[in-house]
Enzyme design. Structure first.
Site, PDB file in Angstrom:
ATOM      1  N   GLU A  44      16.558 126.530  57.541  1.00 36.87           N
ATOM      2  CA  GLU A  44      16.091 125.815  58.732  1.00 36.87           C
ATOM      3  C   GLU A  44      17.202 124.949  59.325  1.00 36.87           C
ATOM      4  O   GLU A  44      18.010 124.375  58.607  1.00 36.87           O
ATOM      5  CB  GLU A  44      14.905 124.932  58.334  1.00 36.87           C
ATOM      6  CG  GLU A  44      14.213 124.223  59.488  1.00 36.87           C
ATOM      7  CD  GLU A  44      12.971 123.473  59.010  1.00 36.87           C
ATOM      8  OE1 GLU A  44      12.763 122.343  59.489  1.00 36.87           O
ATOM      9  OE2 GLU A  44      12.226 124.000  58.170  1.00 36.87           O
ATOM     10  N   GLU A  49      15.146 116.898  66.360  1.00 36.55           N
ATOM     11  CA  GLU A  49      13.848 116.237  66.488  1.00 36.55           C
ATOM     12  C   GLU A  49      13.984 114.913  67.233  1.00 36.55           C
ATOM     13  O   GLU A  49      14.947 114.167  67.030  1.00 36.55           O
ATOM     14  CB  GLU A  49      13.228 115.968  65.113  1.00 36.55           C
ATOM     15  CG  GLU A  49      12.782 117.221  64.393  1.00 36.55           C
ATOM     16  CD  GLU A  49      12.186 116.918  63.035  1.00 36.55           C
ATOM     17  OE1 GLU A  49      11.035 117.309  62.799  1.00 36.55           O
ATOM     18  OE2 GLU A  49      12.881 116.280  62.220  1.00 36.55           O
TER      19      GLU A  49
END
Length: 389
Positions: free
Chosen positions: A120, A124
């Site tokens: 991943e 964010e």
């Protein structure tokens, strides 16, 4: 001594809960036979101002509208978590997103690359943080260390459009804001490459609430506090997205095939081309070995200097203050629970990172994952800490 034991064990267990969660996957090819991943195999630009893209699939329960500002991701209540996932994969590549993050305490906007075995790479945004954006990465869903995430300065991302870029190769991951590099991860820096993101990934875009009334306290703290829904709606605008699939150096890629026994290394995955032939990255093993050696020799200085390349500098904190910040950072968990992993399960927890535990030098501030549960290893760590007191 017993009181010290209880205290130390409680601290260790609490810390474990911050980092134990992982995102979900519908099929992990390192554990069983899974369908081949459909390859993007080219460069595409998605202009959400023109409406819905066939490249993306909405998660169950997702409602996304489109206007002149792009894809509109709206949060009206705690259960809202609009998420879309690409139906094609990239096997290394470059992804550029123009986005205006959603405002509001407890509201999280996410831009994630994620693979079938839980590699991943993340961006964010916290709705109440008007000065920073967070970067993160994971390999094989491993959340056992505290040194993955970082904060990067950016002014008012909730009221301005910026271009956020992920440039991902077998040798490095680089994060950019408006074309300026703010971070670099080298292969060797991710536990000697064993936790370097290196398997075909989907693109996931999503907005979710970490500050709802039922959110764990730590999650809400990391997400900027409890959400005041009297201020709703909270809206993120995803404007345009340009995706380039490097296809691990193979032209005309159509599928990415995980042979039985794949260990999740990029060299174990085959690229199936349009003419039906298969090209394996293992054929370039000698080049890979050289790249790993080069990454190892230069990793330490490169990583430390890359985060200061632009005026959008990476914020750092001491290990002690990082640990404090991390007590609320577990929500990358929910983040990819919704923004990253919602396509598989609306209740899935996401990978996240916790604060760097290096006491000898400043550490990049991190975000973390949340998962409740008892850990025998954590108890053992607690015992060790107690006897050292």
């Amino acid at each position: 001594m017993f009181s010290k034991l209880l205290s130390a064990t409680t601290v260790v267990l609490a810390t474990t809960q911050l980092v134990a969660a992982q995102t979900s996957t519908a099929c992990d090819p390192t554990k069983k036979t899974c369908p081949d991943d459909p390859a993007l195999g080219t460069t595409v630009t998605v202009d959400f101002t023109k409406g819905k893209s066939d490249l993306f699939t909405a998660a169950d329960g997702t409602t996304v509208t489109y206007d002149g500002n792009g894809a509109v991701f709206t949060i009206n209540k705690a259960a809202d978590a609009p998420t879309i996932t690409s139906n094609k994969y990239i096997f290394f590549g470059k992804v550029e997103l123009v986005v205006e993050a959603a405002p509001g305490a407890g509201i999280v906007t996410s831009f994630v690359l994620q693979s079938d075995d839980l590699d991943e790479i993340d961006w964010e945004w916290i709705g109440s943080d008007t000065t920073q954006v967070q970067s993160d990465y994971f390999g094989k869903g491993d959340t056992s260390t505290y040194d993955r995430g970082g904060y990067h300065s950016v002014s008012n991302p909730q009221s301005n459009y910026y271009t956020y870029t992920l440039d991902w190769t077998k040798d490095y991951v680089r994060w950019y804001i408006n074309g300026q590099q703010v971070r670099e991860l080298l292969y060797a820096d991710a536990k000697g490459g064993t936790r370097f993101p290196q398997t075909p990934m989907q693109i996931k875009l999503g907005t979710w609430c970490g500050g709802g009334p039922d959110s764990p306290e730590g999650t809400a703290e990391w997400a900027g506090g409890r959400t005041d829904f009297s201020q709703a709606p909270f809206i993120a605008h995803y404007k345009t997205l340009t995706i380039t699939d490097y296809s691990n150096g193979v032209k005309n890629a159509e599928k990415y095939h995980w042979p039985s026994g794949s260990d999740g290394s990029y060299s174990s995955i085959d690229v199936i081309t349009g003419d039906g032939s298969s090209s394996s990255a293992s054929s370039s093993a000698s080049a890979t070995s050289s790249a790993k050696s080069s990454a190892t020799s230069g990793s330490s200085s490169a990583t430390k200097t890359s985060e200061t390349k632009s005026t959008l500098s990476t914020s750092t904190v001491s290990a002690t203050s990082s640990a404090s910040a991390t007590s609320g950072s577990e929500s990358s968990a929910s983040s990819t629970a919704t923004a990253s992993g919602n396509n598989d399960s609306a209740s899935a927890s996401s990978s996240g990172s916790a604060a760097a535990a290096n006491t000898s030098a400043p550490a990049t501030t991190t975000s973390g994952a949340l998962k409740t549960g008892f850990s025998v290893s954590a108890l053992a760590a607690g015992l060790m800490v107690a006897f050292m007191l």
